[in-house]
Motif scaffolding. Sequence first.
Motif, PDB file in Angstrom:
ATOM      1  N   ALA A   1      10.600 -13.414  59.569  1.00  0.00           N
ATOM      2  CA  ALA A   1       9.551 -12.399  59.718  1.00  0.00           C
ATOM      3  C   ALA A   1       9.754 -11.258  58.732  1.00  0.00           C
ATOM      4  O   ALA A   1       8.789 -10.771  58.119  1.00  0.00           O
ATOM      5  CB  ALA A   1       9.529 -11.869  61.154  1.00  0.00           C
ATOM      6  N   ALA A   2      10.991 -10.827  58.562  1.00  0.00           N
ATOM      7  CA  ALA A   2      11.275  -9.753  57.609  1.00  0.00           C
ATOM      8  C   ALA A   2      10.936 -10.183  56.187  1.00  0.00           C
ATOM      9  O   ALA A   2      10.361  -9.402  55.411  1.00  0.00           O
ATOM     10  CB  ALA A   2      12.746  -9.347  57.711  1.00  0.00           C
TER      11      ALA A   2
ATOM     12  N   ARG B   1       8.174  -8.381  53.771  1.00  0.00           N
ATOM     13  CA  ARG B   1       8.477  -7.876  52.420  1.00  0.00           C
ATOM     14  C   ARG B   1       7.537  -8.479  51.393  1.00  0.00           C
ATOM     15  O   ARG B   1       7.034  -7.783  50.509  1.00  0.00           O
ATOM     16  CB  ARG B   1       9.936  -8.185  52.064  1.00  0.00           C
ATOM     17  CG  ARG B   1      10.933  -7.249  52.695  1.00  0.00           C
ATOM     18  CD  ARG B   1      12.330  -7.411  52.084  1.00  0.00           C
ATOM     19  NE  ARG B   1      12.922  -8.722  52.344  1.00  0.00           N
ATOM     20  CZ  ARG B   1      13.616  -9.027  53.425  1.00  0.00           C
ATOM     21  NH1 ARG B   1      13.811  -8.118  54.357  1.00  0.00           N
ATOM     22  NH2 ARG B   1      14.117 -10.227  53.574  1.00  0.00           N
ATOM     23  N   THR B   2       7.285  -9.786  51.494  1.00  0.00           N
ATOM     24  CA  THR B   2       6.381 -10.460  50.570  1.00  0.00           C
ATOM     25  C   THR B   2       4.974  -9.886  50.676  1.00  0.00           C
ATOM     26  O   THR B   2       4.306  -9.660  49.665  1.00  0.00           O
ATOM     27  CB  THR B   2       6.356 -11.975  50.853  1.00  0.00           C
ATOM     28  OG1 THR B   2       7.678 -12.478  50.767  1.00  0.00           O
ATOM     29  CG2 THR B   2       5.449 -12.708  49.893  1.00  0.00           C
ATOM     30  N   PHE B   3       4.513  -9.636  51.884  1.00  0.00           N
ATOM     31  CA  PHE B   3       3.178  -9.095  52.110  1.00  0.00           C
ATOM     32  C   PHE B   3       3.045  -7.675  51.559  1.00  0.00           C
ATOM     33  O   PHE B   3       2.035  -7.315  50.978  1.00  0.00           O
ATOM     34  CB  PHE B   3       2.848  -9.111  53.605  1.00  0.00           C
ATOM     35  CG  PHE B   3       1.550  -8.449  53.946  1.00  0.00           C
ATOM     36  CD1 PHE B   3       0.349  -9.092  53.698  1.00  0.00           C
ATOM     37  CD2 PHE B   3       1.522  -7.177  54.493  1.00  0.00           C
ATOM     38  CE1 PHE B   3      -0.855  -8.484  54.001  1.00  0.00           C
ATOM     39  CE2 PHE B   3       0.327  -6.554  54.796  1.00  0.00           C
ATOM     40  CZ  PHE B   3      -0.870  -7.209  54.548  1.00  0.00           C
ATOM     41  N   MET B   4       4.081  -6.850  51.746  1.00  0.00           N
ATOM     42  CA  MET B   4       4.000  -5.437  51.373  1.00  0.00           C
ATOM     43  C   MET B   4       4.260  -5.186  49.889  1.00  0.00           C
ATOM     44  O   MET B   4       3.841  -4.160  49.352  1.00  0.00           O
ATOM     45  CB  MET B   4       4.980  -4.626  52.220  1.00  0.00           C
ATOM     46  CG  MET B   4       4.590  -4.616  53.692  1.00  0.00           C
ATOM     47  SD  MET B   4       5.780  -3.771  54.729  1.00  0.00           S
ATOM     48  CE  MET B   4       5.560  -2.092  54.212  1.00  0.00           C
ATOM     49  N   SER B   5       4.941  -6.087  49.189  1.00  0.00           N
ATOM     50  CA  SER B   5       5.313  -5.855  47.797  1.00  0.00           C
ATOM     51  C   SER B   5       4.121  -5.611  46.854  1.00  0.00           C
ATOM     52  O   SER B   5       4.220  -4.758  45.984  1.00  0.00           O
ATOM     53  CB  SER B   5       6.203  -6.982  47.285  1.00  0.00           C
ATOM     54  OG  SER B   5       5.508  -8.193  47.277  1.00  0.00           O
ATOM     55  N   PRO B   6       2.971  -6.297  46.986  1.00  0.00           N
ATOM     56  CA  PRO B   6       1.858  -5.996  46.081  1.00  0.00           C
ATOM     57  C   PRO B   6       1.324  -4.573  46.210  1.00  0.00           C
ATOM     58  O   PRO B   6       0.673  -4.053  45.307  1.00  0.00           O
ATOM     59  CB  PRO B   6       0.787  -7.014  46.478  1.00  0.00           C
ATOM     60  CG  PRO B   6       1.491  -8.091  47.186  1.00  0.00           C
ATOM     61  CD  PRO B   6       2.690  -7.453  47.818  1.00  0.00           C
TER      62      PRO B   6
ATOM     63  N   TYR C   1      16.845 -17.084  67.136  1.00  0.00           N
ATOM     64  CA  TYR C   1      16.290 -15.731  67.165  1.00  0.00           C
ATOM     65  C   TYR C   1      16.581 -15.008  65.862  1.00  0.00           C
ATOM     66  O   TYR C   1      15.726 -14.369  65.284  1.00  0.00           O
ATOM     67  CB  TYR C   1      16.859 -14.924  68.337  1.00  0.00           C
ATOM     68  CG  TYR C   1      16.258 -15.278  69.661  1.00  0.00           C
ATOM     69  CD1 TYR C   1      14.889 -15.419  69.800  1.00  0.00           C
ATOM     70  CD2 TYR C   1      17.049 -15.468  70.773  1.00  0.00           C
ATOM     71  CE1 TYR C   1      14.328 -15.748  71.013  1.00  0.00           C
ATOM     72  CE2 TYR C   1      16.497 -15.792  71.990  1.00  0.00           C
ATOM     73  CZ  TYR C   1      15.137 -15.927  72.110  1.00  0.00           C
ATOM     74  OH  TYR C   1      14.591 -16.243  73.322  1.00  0.00           O
ATOM     75  N   LEU C   2      17.804 -15.127  65.369  1.00  0.00           N
ATOM     76  CA  LEU C   2      18.181 -14.483  64.126  1.00  0.00           C
ATOM     77  C   LEU C   2      17.361 -15.047  62.977  1.00  0.00           C
ATOM     78  O   LEU C   2      16.837 -14.303  62.148  1.00  0.00           O
ATOM     79  CB  LEU C   2      19.684 -14.676  63.872  1.00  0.00           C
ATOM     80  CG  LEU C   2      20.243 -14.026  62.621  1.00  0.00           C
ATOM     81  CD1 LEU C   2      20.017 -12.523  62.669  1.00  0.00           C
ATOM     82  CD2 LEU C   2      21.720 -14.330  62.470  1.00  0.00           C
ATOM     83  N   VAL C   3      17.222 -16.367  62.914  1.00  0.00           N
ATOM     84  CA  VAL C   3      16.441 -17.005  61.861  1.00  0.00           C
ATOM     85  C   VAL C   3      14.990 -16.529  61.920  1.00  0.00           C
ATOM     86  O   VAL C   3      14.388 -16.225  60.902  1.00  0.00           O
ATOM     87  CB  VAL C   3      16.524 -18.549  61.986  1.00  0.00           C
ATOM     88  CG1 VAL C   3      15.556 -19.229  61.045  1.00  0.00           C
ATOM     89  CG2 VAL C   3      17.942 -19.009  61.719  1.00  0.00           C
TER      90      VAL C   3
ATOM     91  N   GLY D   1       3.262  -1.967  46.603  1.00  0.00           N
ATOM     92  CA  GLY D   1       4.316  -1.048  46.200  1.00  0.00           C
ATOM     93  C   GLY D   1       5.100  -0.486  47.359  1.00  0.00           C
ATOM     94  O   GLY D   1       5.753   0.546  47.232  1.00  0.00           O
ATOM     95  N   LEU D   2       5.036  -1.150  48.491  1.00  0.00           N
ATOM     96  CA  LEU D   2       5.745  -0.688  49.678  1.00  0.00           C
ATOM     97  C   LEU D   2       6.984  -1.557  49.892  1.00  0.00           C
ATOM     98  O   LEU D   2       7.019  -2.715  49.522  1.00  0.00           O
ATOM     99  CB  LEU D   2       4.849  -0.766  50.913  1.00  0.00           C
ATOM    100  CG  LEU D   2       3.560   0.059  50.850  1.00  0.00           C
ATOM    101  CD1 LEU D   2       2.662  -0.271  52.012  1.00  0.00           C
ATOM    102  CD2 LEU D   2       3.890   1.545  50.823  1.00  0.00           C
ATOM    103  N   GLU D   3       7.980  -0.972  50.515  1.00  0.00           N
ATOM    104  CA  GLU D   3       9.217  -1.688  50.764  1.00  0.00           C
ATOM    105  C   GLU D   3       9.487  -1.762  52.269  1.00  0.00           C
ATOM    106  O   GLU D   3       9.437  -0.749  52.955  1.00  0.00           O
ATOM    107  CB  GLU D   3      10.378  -0.980  50.081  1.00  0.00           C
ATOM    108  CG  GLU D   3      11.676  -1.726  50.186  1.00  0.00           C
ATOM    109  CD  GLU D   3      12.798  -0.994  49.462  1.00  0.00           C
ATOM    110  OE1 GLU D   3      13.905  -0.980  50.008  1.00  0.00           O
ATOM    111  OE2 GLU D   3      12.546  -0.438  48.389  1.00  0.00           O
ATOM    112  N   ALA D   4       9.732  -2.956  52.745  1.00  0.00           N
ATOM    113  CA  ALA D   4      10.055  -3.139  54.171  1.00  0.00           C
ATOM    114  C   ALA D   4      11.560  -3.111  54.344  1.00  0.00           C
ATOM    115  O   ALA D   4      12.293  -3.653  53.520  1.00  0.00           O
ATOM    116  CB  ALA D   4       9.488  -4.449  54.674  1.00  0.00           C
ATOM    117  N   ARG D   5      12.025  -2.457  55.372  1.00  0.00           N
ATOM    118  CA  ARG D   5      13.478  -2.394  55.629  1.00  0.00           C
ATOM    119  C   ARG D   5      13.788  -3.032  56.949  1.00  0.00           C
ATOM    120  O   ARG D   5      13.172  -2.977  57.900  1.00  0.00           O
ATOM    121  CB  ARG D   5      13.941  -0.957  55.639  1.00  0.00           C
ATOM    122  CG  ARG D   5      13.757  -0.326  54.314  1.00  0.00           C
ATOM    123  CD  ARG D   5      14.128   1.144  54.400  1.00  0.00           C
ATOM    124  NE  ARG D   5      13.596   1.781  53.229  1.00  0.00           N
ATOM    125  CZ  ARG D   5      14.224   2.686  52.549  1.00  0.00           C
ATOM    126  NH1 ARG D   5      15.387   3.093  52.928  1.00  0.00           N
ATOM    127  NH2 ARG D   5      13.697   3.237  51.502  1.00  0.00           N
TER     128      ARG D   5
END
Length: 146
Positions: free
Chosen positions: A130-131, A135-140, A123-125, A142-146
């Motif tokens: 997913a996180a 992050r990879t999807f949102m980086s182009p 579950y942790l993995v 200019g957004l940051e996932a937390r």
Amino acid sequence: MAEKPKPTPAFSAPAAGLAPVAGQVQETKRKAEVEGLTLDPAAASALLATVARLRERVDDLVVECADLDQPLKFGANFVGRTVADRLQHTASGGNSSVTPVLTAFSKVLADLQSVIQVASGRYLVTDEDAAKKLRTFMSPFGLEAR
């Protein structure tokens, strides 16, 4: 006209036998979550593959069970009607018939999968993967996932 005998459920023993197994799986799941039960990742992968194959087959059988709820014609006499009624009841007549027993078994297998995933830390993995993908999807953009 002769009275129809009440069909006897043929799957009552397997249905009753699933209850203790389901309880044991739930108890093991609780221990995995609370008390830190661990499982070797390689063993977990092998077990998950086996349980997934079993669940797939059981789920296929549940779908195919819809075809069992058919009137059977063994003759227009007392014996023929009695046999037909008993077979139809066994296949699709209540909580101890084939379909509900297989459905309950599929649920027990799903719970077993959860236990294996918890015990192996999957579950942790999965959450970390997913996180990372988010992050990879949102980086182009200019957004940051937390």
